[in-house]
Design an enzyme around this catalytic site. Structure first.
Site, PDB file in Angstrom:
ATOM      1  N   LYS A 111      12.620  48.333  43.707  1.00  0.00           N
ATOM      2  CA  LYS A 111      12.995  47.252  44.025  1.00  0.00           C
ATOM      3  C   LYS A 111      14.431  47.074  44.809  1.00  0.00           C
ATOM      4  O   LYS A 111      14.421  47.858  45.850  1.00  0.00           O
ATOM      5  CB  LYS A 111      13.213  46.200  42.891  1.00  0.00           C
ATOM      6  CG  LYS A 111      11.921  46.370  41.805  1.00  0.00           C
ATOM      7  CD  LYS A 111      10.643  45.650  42.534  1.00  0.00           C
ATOM      8  CE  LYS A 111       9.460  45.825  41.815  1.00  0.00           C
ATOM      9  NZ  LYS A 111       9.480  45.451  40.298  1.00  0.00           N
ATOM     10  N   TYR A 146       9.186  42.177  31.525  1.00  0.00           N
ATOM     11  CA  TYR A 146       8.396  42.538  32.827  1.00  0.00           C
ATOM     12  C   TYR A 146       6.826  42.591  32.309  1.00  0.00           C
ATOM     13  O   TYR A 146       6.785  43.270  31.306  1.00  0.00           O
ATOM     14  CB  TYR A 146       8.843  43.569  33.491  1.00  0.00           C
ATOM     15  CG  TYR A 146       7.896  44.212  34.511  1.00  0.00           C
ATOM     16  CD1 TYR A 146       7.770  43.426  35.902  1.00  0.00           C
ATOM     17  CD2 TYR A 146       6.950  45.322  34.661  1.00  0.00           C
ATOM     18  CE1 TYR A 146       6.930  43.693  36.873  1.00  0.00           C
ATOM     19  CE2 TYR A 146       6.137  45.542  35.370  1.00  0.00           C
ATOM     20  CZ  TYR A 146       6.299  45.112  36.807  1.00  0.00           C
ATOM     21  OH  TYR A 146       5.403  45.329  37.544  1.00  0.00           O
ATOM     22  N   ARG A 173       8.246  70.294  38.738  1.00  0.00           N
ATOM     23  CA  ARG A 173       7.836  69.157  37.756  1.00  0.00           C
ATOM     24  C   ARG A 173       9.216  69.351  36.761  1.00  0.00           C
ATOM     25  O   ARG A 173       9.697  68.169  36.396  1.00  0.00           O
ATOM     26  CB  ARG A 173       6.555  69.484  36.895  1.00  0.00           C
ATOM     27  CG  ARG A 173       6.792  68.399  35.730  1.00  0.00           C
ATOM     28  CD  ARG A 173       5.354  68.119  35.113  1.00  0.00           C
ATOM     29  NE  ARG A 173       4.655  69.387  35.050  1.00  0.00           N
ATOM     30  CZ  ARG A 173       4.538  70.433  34.149  1.00  0.00           C
ATOM     31  NH1 ARG A 173       5.377  70.438  33.486  1.00  0.00           N
ATOM     32  NH2 ARG A 173       3.656  71.290  34.362  1.00  0.00           N
ATOM     33  N   ASP A 184      16.193  47.031  30.814  1.00  0.00           N
ATOM     34  CA  ASP A 184      15.675  47.192  32.085  1.00  0.00           C
ATOM     35  C   ASP A 184      16.516  46.712  33.324  1.00  0.00           C
ATOM     36  O   ASP A 184      16.608  45.209  33.138  1.00  0.00           O
ATOM     37  CB  ASP A 184      14.220  46.486  32.249  1.00  0.00           C
ATOM     38  CG  ASP A 184      13.360  46.638  33.383  1.00  0.00           C
ATOM     39  OD1 ASP A 184      14.422  46.685  34.598  1.00  0.00           O
ATOM     40  OD2 ASP A 184      12.136  46.641  33.574  1.00  0.00           O
TER      41      ASP A 184
HETATM   42  C1  PLP Z   1       8.542  46.015  39.023  1.00  0.00           C
HETATM   43  C2  PLP Z   1       9.394  45.887  37.880  1.00  0.00           C
HETATM   44  C3  PLP Z   1       8.834  46.962  36.972  1.00  0.00           C
HETATM   45  C4  PLP Z   1       7.880  48.160  37.241  1.00  0.00           C
HETATM   46  O1  PLP Z   1       8.272  48.787  38.165  1.00  0.00           O
HETATM   47  P1  PLP Z   1       7.286  49.608  39.112  1.00  0.00           P
HETATM   48  O2  PLP Z   1       7.933  50.624  40.155  1.00  0.00           O
HETATM   49  O3  PLP Z   1       6.486  48.639  39.949  1.00  0.00           O
HETATM   50  O4  PLP Z   1       6.485  50.519  38.258  1.00  0.00           O
HETATM   51  C5  PLP Z   1       9.747  47.015  35.653  1.00  0.00           C
HETATM   52  N1  PLP Z   1      10.527  45.975  35.433  1.00  0.00           N
HETATM   53  C6  PLP Z   1      11.017  45.086  36.294  1.00  0.00           C
HETATM   54  C7  PLP Z   1      12.132  44.156  35.911  1.00  0.00           C
HETATM   55  C8  PLP Z   1      10.306  44.996  37.791  1.00  0.00           C
HETATM   56  O5  PLP Z   1      10.671  44.219  38.419  1.00  0.00           O
END
Ligand code: PLP
Length: 386
Positions: free
Chosen positions: A199, A102, A50, A174
């Site tokens: 993504k 998001y 961890r 983000d």
């Molecule tokens: C999908 C997404 C998230 C969240 O990510 P997860 O891996 O699904 O927890 C956060 N910000 C954006 C812009 C996203 O497209």
């Protein structure tokens, strides 16, 4: 470790390059939870997974290298990364988020952190002058995205960071939609970058993961502490998958964006299409700002069909493009924000901000672009018969 200044090379050789013990060109998957200690107080630097794991550490060094930060942190999901970053704040602190942040980020602030006394307010971060007036003494950070979901709204990252610096608060970006290959917020003045690595970074729709990077040593120490304390870490195998995915990020994104530019132009001239949202189109909101802060417009496109087209028939007729949540994989995906990603927002509010029932979000894959266009055409034709 690569000394190259080019991101194309860093993607493949950045961070910890291979295994110095065996010469393996790939970082091994250290599938272990613990490490044998030679004696009391004697260890190899690794104690418990961890806290630290060599495969995860290689991924963390890599993302830090790519974003130009001092330290990177890997988590079990994008939301785990965001939540751990938000855990840096305390009761009484307020965070200003952009109006189209998001949905999961909004949800964790609204339903979890608010209960713990960390509040938020929503502002239009594209309007810097107004944003500047919203920073009251309890505001401790901006949390922004550019381009933002689902209308690909562009925010001036350097502009927001300058407002933050003026008030002595943090800028958190983000960077999921762009990745460090297309946009590096820390270089523009941001303090922390978070990613849903699920993504584009993973890129193959086969892993859920999150990353955070900072260029501030003090924040890095606090993030390291909270990562271990909260414990939402990424496992060794998923860390390996991400390192593997990141190696081809450059070539994938070159094709993703080349396809997206073709498709945006195709949609723009289509009689069925009321509006195309794509930061790479000169007519788009924030086109000039995006051009200044990012390599190109990315590969997410939203478009709106005229009201007389039957959206249900559009989705049903698609053969190649899958109707699915998520984005950023090699395969083209399409979603309907009004009933999927943004279903929790009341219709009147949705319509007011432009998320109409006719809006379609497309994550452009790396298939042959002619096939994607053929499929979109089939969908639009089917929708017209209504
Ligand atoms: C999908 C997404 C998230 C969240 O990510 P997860 O891996 O699904 O927890 C956060 N910000 C954006 C812009 C996203 O497209």
């Amino acid at each position: 470790m690569s000394n190259s200044k080019y991101i194309e090379t860093k993607l493949i050789h950045g961070g910890i390059d291979g295994d110095s013990v065996t010469g393996a060109v790939n970082v091994p998957i250290y599938q272990t939870s613990t490490y044998k200690q030679a004696g009391l107080g004697e260890n190899t630097g690794w104690e418990y997974s961890r806290t630290g794991n060599p495969t995860r550490a290689a991924l963390e060094a890599l993302i830090a290298d790519l974003e130009g930060g001092v330290a990177g942190f890997a988590f079990g999901s994008g939301m785990a990364a965001t939540s751990t970053v938000l855990s840096l704040f305390k009761q009484g602190d307020r965070i200003i988020i952009s109006s189209n942040v998001y949905g999961g980020t909004f949800r964790v602030l609204d339903k979890v952190f608010k209960n713990l006394g960390v509040t938020y307010s929503i502002e239009d971060t594209t309007d810097l002058a107004t944003l500047d007036t919203k920073v009251t003494p309890d505001v401790k950070a901006f949390f922004i995205e550019s381009p933002a979901n689902p209308l690909l709204t562009v925010t001036d990252l350097a502009g927001v960071a300058a407002v933050a610096k003026k008030h002595g608060i943090l800028t958190i970006v983000d960077n999921t939609f762009m990745t460090p290959y297309l946009q590096r917020p820390l270089e523009l003045g941001a303090d922390i970058v978070v990613h849903s690595a699920t993504k584009y970074l993973g890129g193959h729709s086969d892993v859920v993961a999150g990353l955070a990077v900072t260029n501030n040593k003090e924040i890095a120490d606090r993030l390291a502490f909270n990562q271990n304390a909260v414990g939402a870490v990424l496992g060794p195998f998923d860390s390996f998958l991400l390192i593997r995915g990141i190696k081809t990020l450059g070539v994938r994104l070159d094709r993703h964006t080349e396809n997206a530019e073709r498709i945006a132009r195709y949609l723009e001239q289509h009689e069925a299409v009321k509006h195309v949202y794509y930061p790479g189109l000169p007519t788009a909101q924030g086109y000039e700002i995006n051009k200044k802060q990012a390599k190109n417009g990315g590969a997410m496109i939203s478009f709106e069909l005229y009201e007389n087209y039957d959206i249900k028939k559009f989705f049903k007729a698609l053969q190649l493009i899958s109707l699915a949540e998520s984005l950023g994989g090699v395969e083209s995906l399409v979603c309907h924000p009004a009933t999927m990603t943004h279903a929790s927002i009341p219709k009147e509010i949705r319509e007011k901000v432009g998320i109409t029932d006719g809006l379609i979000r497309l994550s452009v894959g790396i298939e042959k672009v002619d096939d994607i266009i053929l499929d979109l055409n089939a969908g639009i034709s089917a929708a017209k018969e209504a």
